[in-house]
Design an enzyme around this catalytic site. Structure first.
Site, PDB file in Angstrom:
ATOM      1  N   ARG A 102       0.810  -1.213   0.000  1.00 47.30           N
ATOM      2  CA  ARG A 102       0.000   0.000   0.000  1.00 47.30           C
ATOM      3  C   ARG A 102       0.842   1.260   0.000  1.00 47.30           C
ATOM      4  O   ARG A 102       0.543   2.225  -0.717  1.00 47.30           O
ATOM      5  CB  ARG A 102      -0.964  -0.016   1.196  1.00 47.30           C
ATOM      6  CG  ARG A 102      -1.859   1.220   1.340  1.00 47.30           C
ATOM      7  CD  ARG A 102      -2.442   1.740   0.041  1.00 47.30           C
ATOM      8  NE  ARG A 102      -3.105   0.708  -0.759  1.00 47.30           N
ATOM      9  CZ  ARG A 102      -3.380   0.821  -2.051  1.00 47.30           C
ATOM     10  NH1 ARG A 102      -3.015   1.911  -2.717  1.00 47.30           N
ATOM     11  NH2 ARG A 102      -3.989  -0.149  -2.697  1.00 47.30           N
ATOM     12  N   LYS A 137       2.490  24.811  -4.247  1.00 49.45           N
ATOM     13  CA  LYS A 137       1.242  24.246  -3.734  1.00 49.45           C
ATOM     14  C   LYS A 137       1.322  22.718  -3.800  1.00 49.45           C
ATOM     15  O   LYS A 137       0.607  22.060  -4.551  1.00 49.45           O
ATOM     16  CB  LYS A 137       0.057  24.785  -4.521  1.00 49.45           C
ATOM     17  CG  LYS A 137      -0.113  26.301  -4.363  1.00 49.45           C
ATOM     18  CD  LYS A 137      -1.232  26.849  -5.227  1.00 49.45           C
ATOM     19  CE  LYS A 137      -1.352  28.357  -5.074  1.00 49.45           C
ATOM     20  NZ  LYS A 137      -2.392  28.944  -5.943  1.00 49.45           N
ATOM     21  N   LYS A 169       5.812  39.276  -4.029  1.00 43.22           N
ATOM     22  CA  LYS A 169       4.384  39.227  -4.315  1.00 43.22           C
ATOM     23  C   LYS A 169       3.722  40.501  -3.828  1.00 43.22           C
ATOM     24  O   LYS A 169       4.368  41.389  -3.269  1.00 43.22           O
ATOM     25  CB  LYS A 169       3.770  37.980  -3.688  1.00 43.22           C
ATOM     26  CG  LYS A 169       4.471  36.687  -4.135  1.00 43.22           C
ATOM     27  CD  LYS A 169       3.707  35.456  -3.785  1.00 43.22           C
ATOM     28  CE  LYS A 169       2.576  35.227  -4.765  1.00 43.22           C
ATOM     29  NZ  LYS A 169       1.905  33.914  -4.546  1.00 43.22           N
ATOM     30  N   GLU A 198       5.768  39.780  -8.878  1.00 41.93           N
ATOM     31  CA  GLU A 198       4.369  39.619  -9.267  1.00 41.93           C
ATOM     32  C   GLU A 198       3.769  40.983  -9.589  1.00 41.93           C
ATOM     33  O   GLU A 198       3.923  41.931  -8.808  1.00 41.93           O
ATOM     34  CB  GLU A 198       3.584  38.965  -8.124  1.00 41.93           C
ATOM     35  CG  GLU A 198       2.112  38.771  -8.431  1.00 41.93           C
ATOM     36  CD  GLU A 198       1.358  38.206  -7.235  1.00 41.93           C
ATOM     37  OE1 GLU A 198       1.118  36.988  -7.211  1.00 41.93           O
ATOM     38  OE2 GLU A 198       1.028  38.981  -6.323  1.00 41.93           O
ATOM     39  N   ASP A 219      -0.260  38.189 -12.816  1.00 42.39           N
ATOM     40  CA  ASP A 219      -1.260  37.550 -11.976  1.00 42.39           C
ATOM     41  C   ASP A 219      -2.676  37.802 -12.451  1.00 42.39           C
ATOM     42  O   ASP A 219      -3.114  38.947 -12.566  1.00 42.39           O
ATOM     43  CB  ASP A 219      -1.101  38.045 -10.533  1.00 42.39           C
ATOM     44  CG  ASP A 219      -1.965  37.261  -9.560  1.00 42.39           C
ATOM     45  OD1 ASP A 219      -2.139  36.044  -9.765  1.00 42.39           O
ATOM     46  OD2 ASP A 219      -2.463  37.865  -8.592  1.00 42.39           O
TER      47      ASP A 219
END
Length: 283
Positions: A102, A137, A169, A198, A219
């Site tokens: 598994r 992510k 960002k 960004e 973005d």
């Protein structure tokens, strides 16, 4: 497409410990299978897709068996496979094979799912200059494996973490008082680090390039906005479209002239590729 084998072993040990508990025990296999029984089994694709993680699966069987289970690959990572194809064969003590089953399938199926999804994006962008990028992510603890799977599927890795590339960002821009001050502060603190910025508008893109940036994240822009930025930047920086991208519109965005499309869904939303272990019938 190399993987850090030390990192792989650490992940494999943690995954096995989660399954086997403090006594490292598979109670079902111990109860039902003689210690000296041996068998051969095949890892079989239950769906069409792209394979990634065969060496990781091999490491699981090796770790769980103390090196007594053999693992023979029938295909290579990155290969397209069809339902029913045998990906690898394992042979050795039956208890060890089933104990590892598994965990090996969880990792292999996860990585192959990421590779399969990535290949769909790479195919959609074929013929354009745009490449598909992953993001941060990722599943905690599995970043190295998932980013490897992206490469196996024909994608490109962006940064591995917060340490290897500076990404300014919108919140950094606000905190620093603007794009130019933020860029200057990062460059002064880390002279050799790659800096990405960004931006949300054409004006911000021009400001970032004039501040010295050679890589911009565009973005949540629509194709017509991306074309405006491509024209305004005029080759002075690499351009990455990011935010809300979907496979059905991938080519539309790629044909704007950007260099990259970054897709968090490659790692946060890819379904697994169904793979099973089938023991061969005993003679």
């Amino acid at each position: 497409m190399n993987l850090d084998q030390t990192a792989v072993r650490e992940i494999v040990r943690r995954a096995l410990a989660e399954d086997l508990g403090p006594d490292r025990l598979d109670v079902t296999s111990v109860a039902t299978i003689p210690a000296d029984q041996t068998d051969t089994g095949d890892l079989v694709a239950r769906a069409d897709g792209v394979v990634a993680g065969l060496d990781v699966a091999a490491a699981v069987f090796d770790e769980a068996s103390g090196g007594t289970v053999g693992f023979a690959k029938k295909v290579s990572d990155g290969a397209r496979v069809a339902r029913g194809d045998v990906l690898a064969t394992v042979a050795g003590p039956t208890r060890a094979i089933l104990t590892a089953e598994r965990t090996a399938l969880n990792l292999l199926s996860r990585m192959s799912g990421v590779a399969t999804h990535t290949r769909a994006w790479a195919d959609a962008l074929a013929g354009t200059k745009a490449l598909v990028l992953d993001t941060r992510k990722t599943t905690p603890g599995l970043r190295a494996l998932e980013k490897y799977a992206v490469r196996a599927g024909g994608g490109t890795n962006k940064r591995m973490g917060l340490y290897d590339v500076a990404m300014i960002k919108d919140n950094h821009t606000v905190a620093a008082g603007g794009i130019a001050p933020a860029f200057r502060l990062v460059r002064e603190a880390f002279p050799d680090v790659t800096i990405q910025v960004e931006v949300d508008t054409v004006a911000e893109a021009v400001e970032a390039v004039e501040a010295g940036s050679t890589f911009l994240l565009l973005d949540n822009m629509e194709p017509h906005q991306l074309r405006e930025v491509v024209a305004a930047v005029d080759g002075r920086a690499e351009l990455e479209a990011t935010g809300g991208l979907t496979l059905d519109r991938a080519r539309e965005f790629a044909e704007t002239g950007v260099d990259y499309l970054s897709v968090g869904a490659l790692t946060h939303s890819s379904p697994i590729l169904d793979i099973a272990l089938d023991l061969r019938p005993r003679s």
